[in-house]
Design a protein around this motif. Structure first.
Motif, mmCIF file in Angstrom:
data_model
loop_
_atom_site.group_PDB
_atom_site.id
_atom_site.type_symbol
_atom_site.label_atom_id
_atom_site.label_comp_id
_atom_site.label_asym_id
_atom_site.label_seq_id
_atom_site.Cartn_x
_atom_site.Cartn_y
_atom_site.Cartn_z
ATOM 1 N N LEU A 45 -11.454 -32.644 54.797
ATOM 2 C CA LEU A 45 -12.166 -31.412 54.486
ATOM 3 C C LEU A 45 -12.478 -31.427 52.991
ATOM 4 O O LEU A 45 -11.577 -31.606 52.168
ATOM 5 C CB LEU A 45 -11.308 -30.185 54.812
ATOM 6 N N THR A 46 -13.751 -31.247 52.636
ATOM 7 C CA THR A 46 -14.106 -31.155 51.222
ATOM 8 C C THR A 46 -13.892 -29.712 50.787
ATOM 9 O O THR A 46 -14.732 -28.843 51.021
ATOM 10 C CB THR A 46 -15.566 -31.572 50.985
ATOM 11 N N VAL A 47 -12.757 -29.466 50.165
ATOM 12 C CA VAL A 47 -12.338 -28.111 49.826
ATOM 13 C C VAL A 47 -12.701 -27.809 48.377
ATOM 14 O O VAL A 47 -12.334 -28.551 47.454
ATOM 15 C CB VAL A 47 -10.822 -27.939 50.028
ATOM 16 N N PHE A 48 -13.415 -26.705 48.174
ATOM 17 C CA PHE A 48 -13.736 -26.229 46.831
ATOM 18 C C PHE A 48 -12.712 -25.168 46.449
ATOM 19 O O PHE A 48 -12.482 -24.213 47.193
ATOM 20 C CB PHE A 48 -15.157 -25.660 46.792
ATOM 21 N N ALA A 49 -12.090 -25.350 45.283
ATOM 22 C CA ALA A 49 -11.018 -24.448 44.851
ATOM 23 C C ALA A 49 -11.136 -24.211 43.353
ATOM 24 O O ALA A 49 -11.677 -25.038 42.607
ATOM 25 C CB ALA A 49 -9.652 -25.055 45.185
ATOM 26 N N ARG A 50 -10.615 -23.060 42.923
ATOM 27 C CA ARG A 50 -10.669 -22.695 41.506
ATOM 28 C C ARG A 50 -9.407 -23.191 40.801
ATOM 29 O O ARG A 50 -8.287 -22.855 41.202
ATOM 30 C CB ARG A 50 -10.805 -21.179 41.364
ATOM 31 N N ASP A 51 -9.600 -23.979 39.775
ATOM 32 C CA ASP A 51 -8.486 -24.522 38.995
ATOM 33 C C ASP A 51 -7.801 -23.374 38.252
ATOM 34 O O ASP A 51 -8.445 -22.640 37.490
ATOM 35 C CB ASP A 51 -9.036 -25.556 38.005
#
Length: 343
Positions: A129-135
């Motif tokens: 899954l290409t997961v976009f997350a906030r650092d």
């Protein structure tokens, strides 16, 4: 989604078929017509294939480092590595740019990801899954290739859909999911990079919207040639022919717009407003086209056994995914006026 669909498509190597050189196969025009032909057959099939050939592949090619792209792209083309695009969340769709709530924090040589994603098509069969997350360190959005079977990953299939019924969408829960630093796509370092990827994807969806119209027109013409009322085929009535003509006009204008868009992209011109305009217009016309198809088929147009009903329902999903009409309109409006109306 019947397994036989991908079993038939994968061996065709449609991302770079035999006899097509690499440059042409990588072009927006080639991928566009591939999406068009698949959507003309079935929008769920086009969406499933494009999840791999468009969403996932584009994210790796444009979001990964050159080394990551070179290593992974052959595996993506062959479906040896199946992946999906996990951006939207239960509480954030159109406002995902500023509202993305899934977090990633660095912990030694690993990243730890927490959050939820929603409407993730094909997640149940993907390898990653290409997961976009906030650092949490700098508040910038990063992207990670997360194994579907990793500890802390949970999937729940969304049921009750009226559109794209064979295409399975999921809610993905990420609870303390740990991935190595090598899992991060190194060219995604903020929303501008996500927008750069989405710019490419919107043109894919515009092609799907055109293919959907072609499929609806095919089904409507097939029906009116065979269906008889008042002693003759309904295709011979003036009002029916007027609706068919409008459907063809919508399809033709959609094709004209997206061929021009892909030609510009293949010449190196990638503009948010161009892809947004194409997506909003082709999806809007698709809605009208399938409604006209449903009209000429009459009551039988709401039966699932009828191809027109399938295209009629699927147009609603295409109208919304990869940017709603409203969001794409604001992207175009910003380019016209120089003023952002998002907030």
């Amino acid at each position: 989604m019947p397994p036989a669909i991908l079993e038939a498509l994968v061996p065709l190597d449609l991302m770079q078929p035999q006899g097509v050189d690499a440059a042409e196969a990588a072009s927006s025009m080639f991928s566009g017509f591939r999406n068009y032909v698949l959507a003309r057959t079935d929008v769920s099939v086009a969406t499933l294939y494009n999840a791999q050939s468009g969403l996932f592949r584009a994210t790796v090619r444009h979001g990964g480092s050159p080394e990551q792209a070179a290593e992974l792209d052959p595996r993506i083309r062959s479906f040896d590595l199946a992946g999906v695009f996990a951006l939207t969340e239960p509480g954030h769709g159109s406002d995902i740019a500023g509202g993305l709530a899934t977090t990633a924090r660095r912990d030694g040589d690993d990243w730890v990801i927490d959050g939820q994603k929603r409407w993730i098509g094909g997640a149940d069969t993907a390898d990653v899954l290409t997961v976009f997350a906030r650092d949490t360190a700098d508040a910038l959005i990063k992207a990670f290739l997360v194994p579907r079977t990793a500890d802390g990953v949970g999937l729940r299939t969304i049921t009750g859909k009226v559109s794209l019924r064979p295409m399975q969408n999921a809610v993905v829960t990420l609870d303390g999911v740990r991935v190595p630093a090598s899992a991060r796509l190194l060219q995604v370092n903020g929303w501008a990079d996500v927008a750069r990827i989405l710019r490419v994807m919107r043109s894919d969806v515009a092609w799907i919207a055109a293919g959907l119209q072609a499929g609806a027109l095919d089904a409507a013409v097939r029906y009116v040639r065979e269906r008889e009322q008042f002693g003759r085929p309904v295709g011979g009535f003036q009002l029916v022919q007027e609706k068919l003509a409008r459907m063809l006009a919508n399809l033709t204008s959609s094709l004209g717009m997206i061929v021009q868009l892909s030609a510009r992209q293949d010449a190196g011109e990638y503009l948010d407003e161009n892809s947004a305009l194409a997506k909003l217009q082709t999806a809007r016309l698709a809605r009208e086209t399938v409604a006209l198809a449903r009209e000429v088929v009459g009551g039988n147009g709401i039966l699932l056994e009828n191809d027109v009903a399938r295209f009629f329902a699927d147009a609603e999903a295409v109208y919304s995914y990869e940017g709603t009409h409203e969001i794409n309109s604001l992207i175009v409006g910003r380019a016209l006026t120089g003023v952002s109306a998002f907030l």
